[in-house]
Every structure is written in structure tokens, then in C-alpha cells.
Design a protein around this motif. Structure first.
Motif, PDB file in Angstrom:
ATOM      1  N   MET A   1      33.111  35.808  38.200  1.00 24.39           N
ATOM      2  CA  MET A   1      33.204  37.152  38.726  1.00 24.39           C
ATOM      3  C   MET A   1      32.238  38.048  37.950  1.00 24.39           C
ATOM      4  SD  MET A   1      36.529  39.550  39.384  1.00 24.39           S
ATOM      5  CE  MET A   1      37.239  39.371  37.786  1.00 24.39           C
ATOM      6  N   ALA A   2      31.541  38.901  38.658  1.00 27.51           N
ATOM      7  CA  ALA A   2      30.545  39.780  38.049  1.00 27.51           C
ATOM      8  C   ALA A   2      31.210  40.936  37.312  1.00 27.51           C
ATOM      9  CB  ALA A   2      29.608  40.321  39.119  1.00 27.51           C
ATOM     10  N   GLN A   3      30.566  41.380  36.276  1.00 27.90           N
ATOM     11  CA  GLN A   3      31.027  42.510  35.469  1.00 27.90           C
ATOM     12  C   GLN A   3      30.529  43.799  36.110  1.00 27.90           C
ATOM     13  OE1 GLN A   3      32.541  42.740  32.203  1.00 27.90           O
ATOM     14  NE2 GLN A   3      32.373  44.937  32.380  1.00 27.90           N
ATOM     15  N   SER A   4      31.395  44.785  36.220  1.00 25.30           N
ATOM     16  CA  SER A   4      30.994  46.092  36.722  1.00 25.30           C
ATOM     17  C   SER A   4      30.056  46.742  35.715  1.00 25.30           C
ATOM     18  CB  SER A   4      32.228  46.975  36.912  1.00 25.30           C
ATOM     19  OG  SER A   4      31.845  48.320  37.103  1.00 25.30           O
ATOM     20  N   ILE A   5      29.041  47.433  36.216  1.00 20.49           N
ATOM     21  CA  ILE A   5      28.131  48.113  35.288  1.00 20.49           C
ATOM     22  C   ILE A   5      28.720  49.426  34.792  1.00 20.49           C
ATOM     23  CG2 ILE A   5      26.066  47.026  36.210  1.00 20.49           C
ATOM     24  CD1 ILE A   5      25.457  49.711  37.614  1.00 20.49           C
ATOM     25  N   ASP A   6      29.852  49.826  35.363  1.00 14.38           N
ATOM     26  CA  ASP A   6      30.503  51.061  34.937  1.00 14.38           C
ATOM     27  C   ASP A   6      31.569  50.834  33.875  1.00 14.38           C
ATOM     28  OD1 ASP A   6      29.012  52.673  36.673  1.00 14.38           O
ATOM     29  OD2 ASP A   6      30.353  52.201  38.330  1.00 14.38           O
ATOM     30  N   LYS A   7      32.024  49.611  33.728  1.00 17.37           N
ATOM     31  CA  LYS A   7      33.059  49.296  32.749  1.00 17.37           C
ATOM     32  C   LYS A   7      32.440  48.545  31.580  1.00 17.37           C
ATOM     33  CE  LYS A   7      36.910  48.818  35.960  1.00 17.37           C
ATOM     34  NZ  LYS A   7      37.924  47.895  36.471  1.00 17.37           N
ATOM     35  N   PRO A   8      32.878  48.868  30.377  1.00 13.70           N
ATOM     36  CA  PRO A   8      32.332  48.122  29.232  1.00 13.70           C
ATOM     37  C   PRO A   8      32.782  46.664  29.286  1.00 13.70           C
ATOM     38  CG  PRO A   8      34.114  49.578  28.530  1.00 13.70           C
ATOM     39  CD  PRO A   8      33.859  49.870  29.977  1.00 13.70           C
ATOM     40  N   PRO A   9      31.989  45.770  28.723  1.00 15.24           N
ATOM     41  CA  PRO A   9      32.392  44.365  28.698  1.00 15.24           C
ATOM     42  C   PRO A   9      33.698  44.202  27.919  1.00 15.24           C
ATOM     43  CG  PRO A   9      30.414  44.713  27.372  1.00 15.24           C
ATOM     44  CD  PRO A   9      30.714  45.999  28.060  1.00 15.24           C
ATOM     45  N   PHE A  10      34.592  43.412  28.459  1.00 18.80           N
ATOM     46  CA  PHE A  10      35.916  43.229  27.872  1.00 18.80           C
ATOM     47  C   PHE A  10      35.849  42.255  26.703  1.00 18.80           C
ATOM     48  CE2 PHE A  10      40.131  41.208  27.693  1.00 18.80           C
ATOM     49  CZ  PHE A  10      40.904  42.337  27.501  1.00 18.80           C
TER      50      PHE A  10
END
Length: 168
Positions: A1-10
Motif C-alpha cells: 500500500m502506498a504512503q500518503s504524501i500528506d501523512k508522515p511515515p509511520f
């Protein structure tokens, strides 16, 4: 699943080096001044809060924004460990020591990775893809500790690591 560019990496406490690189670029992409706060520490006005200028307030906000980004990247377990930190730099430094160790531990890890790099050879049972993955893990580990190897040396090392049957 791709990471949102608006949320910091978890960050869940695993794969720290991977997360660290992604988070560094995430913060820089938001505002390079935020990264300065994480790396160098927060601005601390030399006067009472009532006497702060608009510029003082703006600089203080940067630390809060950087802290917010970092805290949003953590699940409950990591957050618990970091929640007492008052600056983004303090969080970052604590994460580094917790996940990478002290300078002495880092030097030991660098030494071990360097030894792995120097002795690197393709295993008889591995294909080129597995060999390259293993090589990348070693060199990326070194890079993560600030020990980047120039591209031409990496290529040369890879070529010399191939078995004679490759006859280059």
C-alpha cells in the motif's frame, strides 16, 4: 500500500534506518526550516513570553510543527517513550540513541558493516538479484551511519565480487 504524501511515515519501532530516511525527506519537503529545528535544536528567545516579537513566535512555532510531525508518525508505544520530550531535536536524538545506539555502538556497527563490505563475495547458491539485495543492505547500512561509498567504488566492488564463472 502506498504512503500518503500528506501523512508522515509511520514508525512502529522496526526498520528505523528506513523510517529515518523517509522522515528526514518528509520534514524537509514540508519546510526546510523544520529540518533545521530537528537537526540543530529549537530557537529559544532570551526574553519573557510577553516580550516575544512576531519573529520569535514564528520561530517557536517551528519546533511545535516539527514535534507535531514526529508525534503523528508514532503509534502508542513509541509515543509513550517520546511524549516527555520538549523539542523535536530531543525526540530525534532520543530515537537515534534508542535505535542506533551511542557513538561507540555506532562505530562498532560501522566496523562490522565495513568488514562485511570488504569481504563481500557472491555466494554460490545466490542469483544476481539476491547478491545485489545483500550488497545494498550493507552499503545502505553504511550510508545510514554516514559512511557513504562513492558509486565507482561500489560498481568495482560488485564486479570483483562476482565468481570467475561470470568471466567479465
Amino acid at each position: 500500500m502506498a504512503q500518503s504524501i500528506d501523512k508522515p511515515p509511520f514508525f512502529d519501532g522496526t526498520h528505523y534506518a528506513h523510517w529515518k530516511t523517509k522522515m528526514k525527506f518528509f520534514i524537509k519537503s514540508r519546510d526546510y526550516k523544520l529540518w533545521d529545528i530537528v537537526e540543530d535544536g529549537p530557537f529559544e528567545p532570551q526574553r519573557s513570553k510577553a516580550e516575544w516579537s512576531a519573529d520569535d513566535r514564528k520561530k517557536m512555532e517551528l519546533n511545535c510543527k516539527a514535534l507535531h510531525i514526529l508525534f503523528c508518525a508514532f503509534g502508542p508505544t513509541i509515543y509513550e517513550k517520546m511524549s516527555s520530550c520538549e523539542s523535536a531535536k530531543e525526540v530525534w536524538d532520543k530515537l537515534e540513541v534508542t535505535n542506533e545506539g551511542t557513538n561507540e555502538v555506532k562505530e562498532t556497527k560501522i566496523g562490522l558493516l565495513t568488514l562485511e563490505y570488504e569481504n563481500f563475495k557472491m555466494d554460490p547458491e545466490e542469483n544476481i538479484e539476491k547478491m545485489f539485495d545483500r550488497f545494498s543492505t550493507i552499503t545502505n547500512g553504511l550510508k545510514g551511519y554516514g559512511e557513504a561509498i562513492p558509486e565507482e567504488k561500489l560498481v568495482r566492488k560488485l564486479i570483483y565480487s562476482l565468481p570467475e564463472s561470470w568471466d567479465l
